[in-house]
Design a protein around this motif. Structure first.
Motif, PDB file in Angstrom:
ATOM      1  N   CYS A  31       0.872  -1.172   0.000  1.00  0.00           N
ATOM      2  CA  CYS A  31       0.000   0.000   0.000  1.00  0.00           C
ATOM      3  C   CYS A  31       0.906   1.217   0.000  1.00  0.00           C
ATOM      4  CB  CYS A  31      -0.931   0.011   1.212  1.00  0.00           C
ATOM      5  SG  CYS A  31      -2.051   1.426   1.202  1.00  0.00           S
ATOM      6  N   SER A  32       0.781   2.036  -1.024  1.00  0.00           N
ATOM      7  CA  SER A  32       1.630   3.223  -1.125  1.00  0.00           C
ATOM      8  C   SER A  32       0.806   4.402  -1.634  1.00  0.00           C
ATOM      9  CB  SER A  32       2.813   2.962  -2.064  1.00  0.00           C
ATOM     10  OG  SER A  32       2.360   2.675  -3.369  1.00  0.00           O
ATOM     11  N   ILE A  33       1.369   5.578  -1.466  1.00  0.00           N
ATOM     12  CA  ILE A  33       0.748   6.809  -1.941  1.00  0.00           C
ATOM     13  C   ILE A  33       1.349   7.140  -3.303  1.00  0.00           C
ATOM     14  CG2 ILE A  33       0.444   9.274  -1.506  1.00  0.00           C
ATOM     15  CD1 ILE A  33       0.733   8.584   1.523  1.00  0.00           C
ATOM     16  N   ILE A  38       0.005   9.110 -12.536  1.00  0.00           N
ATOM     17  CA  ILE A  38       1.061   8.102 -12.682  1.00  0.00           C
ATOM     18  C   ILE A  38       0.440   6.729 -12.932  1.00  0.00           C
ATOM     19  CG2 ILE A  38       2.884   6.859 -11.425  1.00  0.00           C
ATOM     20  CD1 ILE A  38       3.545   9.558 -10.074  1.00  0.00           C
ATOM     21  N   LEU A  39      -0.670   6.452 -12.266  1.00  0.00           N
ATOM     22  CA  LEU A  39      -1.310   5.141 -12.386  1.00  0.00           C
ATOM     23  C   LEU A  39      -2.365   5.078 -13.480  1.00  0.00           C
ATOM     24  CD1 LEU A  39      -1.598   4.304  -8.589  1.00  0.00           C
ATOM     25  CD2 LEU A  39       0.150   3.580 -10.212  1.00  0.00           C
ATOM     26  N   GLU A  46      -7.481  17.483 -14.699  1.00  0.00           N
ATOM     27  CA  GLU A  46      -7.691  18.081 -13.378  1.00  0.00           C
ATOM     28  C   GLU A  46      -7.517  17.077 -12.240  1.00  0.00           C
ATOM     29  OE1 GLU A  46     -11.734  16.980 -15.061  1.00  0.00           O
ATOM     30  OE2 GLU A  46      -9.986  18.039 -15.823  1.00  0.00           O
ATOM     31  N   GLU A  47      -7.468  15.775 -12.550  1.00  0.00           N
ATOM     32  CA  GLU A  47      -7.282  14.745 -11.525  1.00  0.00           C
ATOM     33  C   GLU A  47      -5.857  14.207 -11.462  1.00  0.00           C
ATOM     34  OE1 GLU A  47     -10.001  11.489 -11.756  1.00  0.00           O
ATOM     35  OE2 GLU A  47     -11.757  12.784 -11.805  1.00  0.00           O
ATOM     36  N   LYS A  48      -5.054  14.438 -12.478  1.00  0.00           N
ATOM     37  CA  LYS A  48      -3.747  13.782 -12.590  1.00  0.00           C
ATOM     38  C   LYS A  48      -2.809  14.023 -11.414  1.00  0.00           C
ATOM     39  CE  LYS A  48      -3.505  12.784 -17.435  1.00  0.00           C
ATOM     40  NZ  LYS A  48      -2.748  12.834 -18.668  1.00  0.00           N
ATOM     41  N   ASN A  49      -2.870  15.169 -10.786  1.00  0.00           N
ATOM     42  CA  ASN A  49      -1.983  15.462  -9.653  1.00  0.00           C
ATOM     43  C   ASN A  49      -2.599  15.128  -8.298  1.00  0.00           C
ATOM     44  OD1 ASN A  49       0.381  16.334 -10.957  1.00  0.00           O
ATOM     45  ND2 ASN A  49      -0.577  18.296 -11.408  1.00  0.00           N
ATOM     46  N   ASN A  50      -3.823  14.621  -8.311  1.00  0.00           N
ATOM     47  CA  ASN A  50      -4.470  14.253  -7.051  1.00  0.00           C
ATOM     48  C   ASN A  50      -3.829  12.989  -6.481  1.00  0.00           C
ATOM     49  OD1 ASN A  50      -6.198  16.363  -7.449  1.00  0.00           O
ATOM     50  ND2 ASN A  50      -7.981  15.124  -7.928  1.00  0.00           N
ATOM     51  N   PHE A  77      -6.181   2.280  -6.477  1.00  0.00           N
ATOM     52  CA  PHE A  77      -5.840   1.478  -7.645  1.00  0.00           C
ATOM     53  C   PHE A  77      -5.250   0.166  -7.157  1.00  0.00           C
ATOM     54  CE2 PHE A  77      -5.892   5.783  -9.141  1.00  0.00           C
ATOM     55  CZ  PHE A  77      -6.418   5.700 -10.419  1.00  0.00           C
ATOM     56  N   VAL A  78      -5.799  -0.941  -7.642  1.00  0.00           N
ATOM     57  CA  VAL A  78      -5.381  -2.268  -7.193  1.00  0.00           C
ATOM     58  C   VAL A  78      -4.783  -3.037  -8.365  1.00  0.00           C
ATOM     59  CG1 VAL A  78      -6.176  -4.433  -6.161  1.00  0.00           C
ATOM     60  CG2 VAL A  78      -7.254  -2.281  -5.498  1.00  0.00           C
ATOM     61  N   SER A  79      -3.658  -3.712  -8.103  1.00  0.00           N
ATOM     62  CA  SER A  79      -3.061  -4.575  -9.122  1.00  0.00           C
ATOM     63  C   SER A  79      -2.419  -5.783  -8.452  1.00  0.00           C
ATOM     64  CB  SER A  79      -2.018  -3.813  -9.947  1.00  0.00           C
ATOM     65  OG  SER A  79      -0.978  -3.359  -9.117  1.00  0.00           O
ATOM     66  N   ILE A  80      -2.314  -6.851  -9.210  1.00  0.00           N
ATOM     67  CA  ILE A  80      -1.657  -8.049  -8.701  1.00  0.00           C
ATOM     68  C   ILE A  80      -0.168  -7.893  -8.982  1.00  0.00           C
ATOM     69  CG2 ILE A  80      -1.450 -10.553  -8.908  1.00  0.00           C
ATOM     70  CD1 ILE A  80      -4.425 -10.549  -9.744  1.00  0.00           C
ATOM     71  N   VAL A  81       0.639  -7.899  -7.919  1.00  0.00           N
ATOM     72  CA  VAL A  81       2.085  -7.728  -8.060  1.00  0.00           C
ATOM     73  C   VAL A  81       2.839  -9.010  -7.709  1.00  0.00           C
ATOM     74  CG1 VAL A  81       2.010  -5.239  -7.641  1.00  0.00           C
ATOM     75  CG2 VAL A  81       2.328  -6.790  -5.712  1.00  0.00           C
ATOM     76  N   GLY A  82       2.126  -9.976  -7.163  1.00  0.00           N
ATOM     77  CA  GLY A  82       2.778 -11.219  -6.746  1.00  0.00           C
ATOM     78  C   GLY A  82       3.441 -11.072  -5.404  1.00  0.00           C
ATOM     79  N   GLU A  83       4.149 -12.098  -5.028  1.00  0.00           N
ATOM     80  CA  GLU A  83       4.839 -12.097  -3.743  1.00  0.00           C
ATOM     81  C   GLU A  83       6.073 -11.203  -3.815  1.00  0.00           C
ATOM     82  OE1 GLU A  83       6.853 -15.260  -0.634  1.00  0.00           O
ATOM     83  OE2 GLU A  83       5.498 -15.989  -2.187  1.00  0.00           O
ATOM     84  N   ILE A  84       6.272 -10.401  -2.791  1.00  0.00           N
ATOM     85  CA  ILE A  84       7.442  -9.522  -2.730  1.00  0.00           C
ATOM     86  C   ILE A  84       8.449 -10.172  -1.799  1.00  0.00           C
ATOM     87  CG2 ILE A  84       8.307  -7.259  -2.041  1.00  0.00           C
ATOM     88  CD1 ILE A  84       5.516  -6.147  -2.730  1.00  0.00           C
TER      89      ILE A  84
END
Length: 87
Positions: A31-33, A38-39, A46-50, A77-84
């Motif tokens: 979970c990150s900001i 970017i995503l 008008e939303e891109k920098n939010n 925004f949710v994505s499958i990244v696998g095991e870290i």
């Protein structure tokens, strides 16, 4: 628009609710900001920098578990990244 401190507090609440308790901890590992632009390059200007939350999953959630697309006024925004794994 939220201040960075407000977004940090929202992230902290999100991780407390969705990252650490069972059964979530078996699926959510990140979970990150971030910023919406970017995503999502196709987001309205008008939303891109939010701010938004980026949530990573180890694997697909079962049908009876859902992460909201917005949490306390912040897009998620949710994505499958696998095991870290740490080296």
């Amino acid at each position: 628009m939220s201040t960075f401190d407000q977004v940090k507090d929202i992230k902290k609440a999100f991780t407390k609710e969705y990252m650490f308790p069972v059964p979530w901890r078996h699926y959510v590992n990140l979970c990150s900001i971030s910023k919406i632009g970017i995503l999502n390059a196709n987001a309205p200007e008008e939303e891109k920098n939010n701010p938004c939350l980026r949530v990573g999953l180890v694997k697909q959630l079962p049908p009876d578990m859902n992460i909201p697309s917005e949490y306390r006024g912040i897009k998620v925004f949710v994505s499958i990244v696998g095991e870290i794994k740490f080296l």
